[in-house]
Every structure is written in C-alpha cells, then in structure tokens.
Motif scaffolding. Structure first.
Motif, mmCIF file in Angstrom:
data_model
loop_
_atom_site.group_PDB
_atom_site.id
_atom_site.type_symbol
_atom_site.label_atom_id
_atom_site.label_comp_id
_atom_site.label_asym_id
_atom_site.label_seq_id
_atom_site.Cartn_x
_atom_site.Cartn_y
_atom_site.Cartn_z
ATOM 1 N N ALA A 168 25.775 15.639 -46.530
ATOM 2 C CA ALA A 168 25.019 14.471 -46.990
ATOM 3 C C ALA A 168 25.219 13.350 -45.994
ATOM 4 O O ALA A 168 26.185 13.345 -45.222
ATOM 5 N N THR A 169 24.319 12.415 -46.038
ATOM 6 C CA THR A 169 24.435 11.295 -45.115
ATOM 7 C C THR A 169 25.328 10.204 -45.702
ATOM 8 O O THR A 169 25.893 10.361 -46.791
ATOM 9 N N SER A 170 25.456 9.118 -44.976
ATOM 10 C CA SER A 170 26.330 8.021 -45.414
ATOM 11 C C SER A 170 25.697 7.265 -46.582
ATOM 12 O O SER A 170 24.613 7.610 -47.043
ATOM 13 N N GLY A 171 26.352 6.237 -47.030
ATOM 14 C CA GLY A 171 25.786 5.315 -48.015
ATOM 15 C C GLY A 171 25.287 6.021 -49.260
ATOM 16 O O GLY A 171 26.062 6.692 -49.950
ATOM 17 N N PRO A 172 23.961 5.907 -49.525
ATOM 18 C CA PRO A 172 23.439 6.488 -50.766
ATOM 19 C C PRO A 172 23.582 8.004 -50.823
ATOM 20 O O PRO A 172 23.736 8.571 -51.906
ATOM 21 N N GLY A 173 23.516 8.645 -49.674
ATOM 22 C CA GLY A 173 23.704 10.104 -49.662
ATOM 23 C C GLY A 173 25.077 10.453 -50.197
ATOM 24 O O GLY A 173 25.239 11.346 -51.037
ATOM 25 N N ALA A 174 26.066 9.733 -49.725
ATOM 26 C CA ALA A 174 27.439 10.010 -50.153
ATOM 27 C C ALA A 174 27.692 9.550 -51.585
ATOM 28 O O ALA A 174 28.351 10.247 -52.356
ATOM 29 N N THR A 175 27.153 8.378 -51.950
ATOM 30 C CA THR A 175 27.396 7.926 -53.340
ATOM 31 C C THR A 175 26.708 8.851 -54.340
ATOM 32 O O THR A 175 27.173 8.997 -55.466
ATOM 33 N N ASN A 176 25.616 9.486 -53.916
ATOM 34 C CA ASN A 176 24.965 10.436 -54.820
ATOM 35 C C ASN A 176 25.804 11.689 -55.062
ATOM 36 O O ASN A 176 25.502 12.487 -55.942
ATOM 37 N N LEU A 177 26.853 11.871 -54.282
ATOM 38 C CA LEU A 177 27.726 13.040 -54.478
ATOM 39 C C LEU A 177 28.761 12.814 -55.583
ATOM 40 O O LEU A 177 29.392 13.769 -56.045
ATOM 41 N N ILE A 178 28.951 11.561 -55.962
ATOM 42 C CA ILE A 178 30.122 11.224 -56.777
ATOM 43 C C ILE A 178 30.194 12.023 -58.080
ATOM 44 O O ILE A 178 31.253 12.539 -58.441
ATOM 45 N N THR A 179 29.098 12.138 -58.784
ATOM 46 C CA THR A 179 29.122 12.867 -60.062
ATOM 47 C C THR A 179 29.547 14.316 -59.854
ATOM 48 O O THR A 179 30.381 14.838 -60.597
ATOM 49 N N GLY B 43 20.048 12.647 -43.205
ATOM 50 C CA GLY B 43 19.797 11.202 -43.171
ATOM 51 C C GLY B 43 20.381 10.648 -41.896
ATOM 52 O O GLY B 43 21.012 11.381 -41.113
ATOM 53 N N GLY B 44 20.201 9.367 -41.689
ATOM 54 C CA GLY B 44 20.507 8.731 -40.409
ATOM 55 C C GLY B 44 21.891 9.044 -39.869
ATOM 56 O O GLY B 44 22.036 9.479 -38.720
ATOM 57 N N ALA B 45 22.921 8.862 -40.690
ATOM 58 C CA ALA B 45 24.291 8.927 -40.172
ATOM 59 C C ALA B 45 24.811 10.352 -40.024
ATOM 60 O O ALA B 45 25.919 10.548 -39.542
ATOM 61 N N ILE B 46 24.018 11.348 -40.437
ATOM 62 C CA ILE B 46 24.470 12.739 -40.245
ATOM 63 C C ILE B 46 23.507 13.509 -39.333
ATOM 64 O O ILE B 46 23.573 14.731 -39.209
ATOM 65 N N MET B 47 22.634 12.749 -38.656
ATOM 66 C CA MET B 47 21.627 13.427 -37.820
ATOM 67 C C MET B 47 22.228 14.252 -36.680
ATOM 68 O O MET B 47 21.733 15.345 -36.394
ATOM 69 N N PRO B 48 23.286 13.809 -36.013
ATOM 70 C CA PRO B 48 23.848 14.680 -34.959
ATOM 71 C C PRO B 48 24.313 16.030 -35.522
ATOM 72 O O PRO B 48 24.151 17.068 -34.869
ATOM 73 N N VAL C 32 30.218 14.454 -44.913
ATOM 74 C CA VAL C 32 29.262 13.344 -45.022
ATOM 75 C C VAL C 32 29.292 12.516 -43.749
ATOM 76 O O VAL C 32 30.332 12.359 -43.108
ATOM 77 N N GLY C 33 28.131 11.996 -43.400
ATOM 78 C CA GLY C 33 28.027 11.105 -42.247
ATOM 79 C C GLY C 33 28.581 9.735 -42.604
ATOM 80 O O GLY C 33 28.793 9.408 -43.775
#
Lengths: 576, 80
Positions: free
Chosen positions: A86-97, A39-44, A113-114
């Motif tokens: 995973a990327t930032s935001g929703p990517g990272a929040t989806n990791l919580i479980t 996703g956007g914030a982990i693209m590099p 995570v980005g």
C-alpha cells in the motif's frame, strides 16, 4: 498501446535499488501472491514489481482494507504469510482495520507500505501520515526503513516475526528515497531464525507436563476447549488422539471450529455467547478444563466471576502474556500446541467417561428440541438462516471452507454448518470486522485453490467491502458468495429487540438489488426467496464455474439462540 | 507507587510502543526516564506509576511482548 519491455532482468544486474531489494526479498521468502494498491509513495516498488510479475502474482484490490482481509484469508487458508502493498498516508491508514483484525486473530501478515522521502518526514508532506505511531498499537512489529541497505534485513525480520510464536501482522514502511536509492553493498537476503530479545521458546517443564497428566488422569469430568491455536499449530490430529485416548469431550471456540469434525462422537459443540447449550453449561460442571490455544475471550467466558470456579485449568498457550491474563491456570503450558500435545498424550491413561458424555447428550437434546428443530424446520413462510446453512452443508457434504462475516449469519454459519474437513471456518472473531468475508474469501481461494470457498455474508457487511466484487471479477476468482439478506443489521436489531425494549434505532436497511449489482460487476447472480427454490439455487451456485453470488432473502426478524446475555454466566444461557 | 524497569533496544519509536501498553491499560505514568547505555545498544526505561499488583502482572508480559523489549520487571524494592 504496446507495453514497453524492460531490457534486463533485475536479478542479473549488479546494482540493486531499495525497491528491487523489496521484491528480491519477497522472492527469497517464497512469496507467490501480493494483495495491493499502488500510489505515489510506493511507485518505485510497483515499478520493480513490473519486472517480477512472472514470479509473483499481484492482485489489485479496490480498497486497501480489502488487501488486508484478502491477505488474512490467504494466510489462514494456505498457512503462509499474507503480503500486502500500500502507499503512504491514506493507503496505509486504510490498512489499520485489517492490521488490528490480524493482530487479534493471530494471522501472519507482512505489509510493505510506502512513505514520503526521508527529508520530508515530519513536514506534513502530501500523503504523509505518522504510520510508525499509528501502527504501534495494531501490529506485532513495525519498522521504518530509510536506508536501502536495510531493506533485506528488515524484510527477513518481518517474515520471521509475522510467522513465529503467536503469528501476527508486521508493517515495513519504506521511504521513497530508500526505494530509489542504490544499495551500497551487494543484495544479500539472510532469513532470520532468531532475534536477540524476542523469545518463542517453549516454557513448559517435565513437571508441568506431569502435573497436567495427573490432573487429566484423575479427572472425572474433563473438557477440552479447543481454540485458534490448534489449527495454527497443525495440532488437530494430536488433539484428536488425546481426546480419543482419554475419551474427553471437545468443545470449540469460534476460531477452533472445524479442528474436529462436527460428526465426531466427542465433539460437543461451540463455546461462547451463541454457542451450544451443553458445552457452555457444562463448563461450570467440569472438574478439569484443558484449554488449547485459546485465550478465554469474554465472548467465551461470559461473567468471569462465575466462570469455571470449580475446575482445575490446564492452559496450553504460545503467548506468555495470555497465561493468567483472564483465567488463572493451575498448570500453564507455554509453547506450541502440537509439541505439547505430543508430549502430553503418552503420559495419559486410556480412560472413558460415559456418564459425563451423557450429560452433554441430554443438554444437547434440549437445544435440539427448543432451538434447532424450529430453526431448521420453521413454520414460517420466509427462509431462516439455519435452513439455508443446512442446505449449503448438505450440498457441499460439509467439505467447503466457509468464510463468514460478522453478525447473525456468522453465528448461524458457525452453528449449523457440518464441518467435516479441517481449516474450514474462518471469520473475524476477535475484532469482529464487518466487511471481512468478501475480500477474505477472495484471498482464501487464492491461497487454497483446490478448496470450495463459500463466503457467508450479511447484507450490512456486504456493503462495507462490496467493491471487492470488482477484484473477484477481474481475476475470475471462483468464490461463491452467499448473502443472507434480511434488510436489517440483524445482530444489533436482536439486541435492541431483547435488551433495549424493541426500540429499533437505525438498524433497518433499504438495500439495493444485490443480484443486479453483482451482474453489473460481471459476476453471475441469482436471487432466491422461496423454500422450494433454495436447493436448486444453491446447486446452481456451487456448479457454476466462475464466481457466483446468491442473494438469499431470509426472515427479517430472526433471533440467534441459544444466547448468553451480557453479564450472564456460561450456565445462564437462554434457549429462547 | 511502583517502578517498572524496561530494557529495550535503543531504536526510534520503541518508547512509544512501551507507553502504548500503559495507555491501553489506563495506567497514568508519574515519572518516566529513558537512558541509553554506554554502547547505545540498549535503553533502560524506568516508569513510575500507581499500579495495582493485578494490573502490573498483566502489563509486564504485554511489555515483554514488544519485539524490541529485552526485559521488563518491577524495580527491587517496589512492593507487590
């Protein structure tokens, strides 16, 4: 379209970006597999991964939660640290479980995570979420990197924290500017072997050991409670040696299952709410409990006011915060289960307890008559879950690795699968995460490709992470998926049946045709409903080369027994 | 009222990790003070709360489990 080739290997370059430093750190740690979703914030970092694709196998999951469970399955099956991108935001929040799940079940995991660029932090930027705060409660450690030169040290610390002591999940968040930035100093990865304030030392003394030995040598009715820590420490053989030398019966928690063969004469069954009758009842008759790598979970103890009050407790545990948390330890032994057992056994006398073992046998005969016989050889038209698990057990000779989801099928798989090999039952025990098994099985097969992996999943659980069928199909991961389909949220239905006057509130499921769905994902599938068709269907599943889904239609309203109702003591277990 | 003294690395986010332990154990904090030492490497977090002996014995090991926490203990004079 031709894929453009990058000119030089990044390792040959004198410069290194933060993103490349992440990849070089992973290679330095010996990481072979990553489960992730860009996703956007982990693209590099994904751009750097492009150059490392020959060294590191990246599996593109279909949801970030799937990545965490796949990493858990990988970690538990391989003994290595599971890695997630995973990327930032929703990517990272989806990791919580998955993070909470790994924290509860002591699974080593590093999630990279980005995050939005550091200048945007705190501005509600696109896909910004406060992951530092969110993750504080569900990780063993988390850290935000905003400087490319910090990457290597943060990664080294992450792996050390994840795998040492009581293993657990770590999140390393890397801001996008730190991923892009060139390191000011040459990249240097130094593995961490200790930290200033984080202690993983053993805290047991000779006196503790001698006290434990005295209790065990004098015990008339000793019982071993074997938990998750036995497998994590690789202490199965050491535990068996202690048990055999002292002829002490071994009961397993859900996570302890398969640390001893279920055919061993000293194995007396599973502890807990739906465990076996004998070990639960006799917990309240034992004079010494030797708890190894288990934490007296409420599902194991039942009503604490009536739990093992007569027994002296020896507690072998690596996490100091677990000692005396629930049950007071007469002899606490802080440290690694393998190290402690190896020191303890030589201090023990050879012993025998035939009368005590006979008590287990007598109670087990009651369970056999009142529960197992009917469950395995039912007078019902429809298949029962136990008979399905029994057929699976026969056809795999008890040597498969069973990855169970959460609910009735989880308990049935735990109760009826004949575990012959170690490290063969993985499930979401602490958090009880429905949807765990499908991605965890994919991860487990990746981590232990030589093992036969069978996911046992309920129809409710299956629909929580069903999209990972696409991952399984894309990477042709030859896992076998057995859906025990009763068109109900079975365990909730059982409780409503028993404790809520049969008022079935939103537990009936009208399911899609899982067989057709599986085929649409490109995975072979078969539906089986009749008893006479079951052995052939299971055989077909096991003999198929690729992944396979077996949709088993089972009795709709079957209850799991024995059962320790909420509030009951371990000796208040119901057989019917 | 008890006072807990918690020594931590002086890093962003550590205070939150510490307070999370109080939150999940339903301990209401009455006073909280954080002070970094002269070199700013360690912080001393002092927390006063109405906390039972039993709960303090559960909370302190959970505080020590935080990777950045160097030590956690009841302040001398606090009665258990």
């Amino acid at each position: 379209m031709a894929v453009p080739q990058k000119a030089a290997s990044p390792t040959a370059k004198s410069t290194c970006t933060g993103a490349e430093a992440v990849m070089r750190s992973l290679v330095a740690e010996g990481v072979e597999t990553i489960f992730g979703y860009p996703g956007g914030a982990i693209m590099p970092i994904y751009d750097a991964l492009y150059d490392f694709n020959h060294k590191v196998n990246h599996i593109l999951v279909r949801h970030e939660q799937g990545a965490t469970h796949a990493a858990e399955g990988y970690a538990r099956a391989s003994g290595k640290v599971g890695v997630v991108f995973a990327t930032s935001g929703p990517g990272a929040t989806n990791l919580i479980t998955g993070l909470a799940d790994a924290l509860m079940d002591s699974v080593p995991m590093v999630c990279v995570v980005g995050q939005v660029s550091s200048g945007l932090l705190g501005t509600d930027a696109f896909q910004e979420a406060n992951i530092m705060s969110v993750c504080a409660a569900v990780t063993k450690w988390n850290y935000q990197v905003t400087d490319a030169d910090e990457v290597a040290d943060a990664m080294a610390k992450a792996f050390y924290v994840a795998r040492s002591g009581k293993p657990g999940p770590v999140v390393i968040e890397v801001t996008k500017d730190a991923q892009f930035a060139e390191l000011k100093k040459p990249f240097r990865y130094t593995p961490v072997t200790q930290l200033p304030y984080y202690r993983t030392d053993s805290g047991f003394t000779r006196k503790n050991l001698q006290d434990a030995a005295t209790l065990l040598n004098e015990a008339q009715r000793p019982l071993i409670l074997a938990g998750n820590g036995v497998g994590i420490a690789g202490a199965e053989t050491a535990l068996l040696q202690l048990a055999e030398k002292t002829e002490t019966p071994v009961a397993c928690t859900l996570h302890g299952l398969s640390c001893i063969s279920t055919s061993h004469t000293l194995y007396v069954g599973m502890l807990g709410m739906h465990g076996n009758y004998a070990p639960n009842l006799l917990t309240n008759q034992a004079d010494v409990l030797l708890a190894v790598g288990m934490r007296f979970d409420d599902r194991v103890t039942g009503n604490l006011n009536f739990y093992a009050k007569q027994a002296k407790v020896i507690h072998i545990e690596i996490d100091p915060s677990e000692l005396n948390k629930i049950v007071k330890a007469d002899v606490p032994l802080l440290g690694d289960a393998l190290a402690i057992l190896e020191e303890l056994t030589p201090l023990l006398n050879t012993n025998s307890h035939p009368m005590w073992l006979n008590e287990f046998a007598k109670l087990d005969a009651q369970e056999e008559e009142k529960v197992r016989r009917n469950a395995l050889y039912p007078n019902k038209e429809k298949l029962t879950m136990p008979e399905v698990i029994q057929v699976l057990g026969e056809q795999t000779s008890g040597e498969a690795m069973v990855i169970a989801d959460v609910g009735q099928h989880q308990m049935m798989a735990a109760r009826y699968y004949p575990f012959r090999k170690r490290k063969s039952y993985f499930t979401s025990g602490g958090l009880g995460t429905m949807g765990f098994a499908l991605p965890a099985a994919l991860g487990a097969k990746t981590g232990a490709p030589d093992r036969e992996i069978v996911a046992v999943i309920g129809d409710g659980c299956f629909q929580m992470t069903i999209q990972e069928l696409a991952t399984i199909a894309q990477y042709k991961v030859p896992v076998k998926v057995m859906v025990l389909n009763n068109n109900f949220l079975g365990m909730v239905r059982q409780w409503q049946n028993m404790f809520f006057d049969g008022r079935y509130s939103f537990v009936k499921m009208e399911n899609p045709d899982f067989t057709e769905i599986s085929k649409a994902f490109g995975i072979q599938a078969l539906r089986v409903e009749k008893r006479e068709d079951l052995p052939g269907a299971v055989q077909q599943m096991l003999q198929s080369e690729g992944p396979f889904l077996l949709n088993v239609l089972v009795e709709n309203e079957e209850n799991v027994f024995p059962m320790m109702p909420t509030g009951a003591a371990v000796d208040g277990m119901l057989l019917e | 009222m008890q006072t807990l003294k918690i020594y931590t690395e002086n890093k962003i986010g550590v205070l939150e990790k510490v307070t999370t332990v109080f939150t999940r154990n339903r301990v209401n904090i009455m006073t909280l003070n954080l002070r970094a030492n002269a070199l700013q490497e360690l912080s001393l977090i002092s927390v006063s709360a109405d906390i039972s002996q039993e709960l303090a014995q559960k909370v302190i090991p959970q505080l020590k489990r935080i990777i950045e926490v160097a030590d956690a203990k009841l302040k001398e004079g606090s009665k258990l």
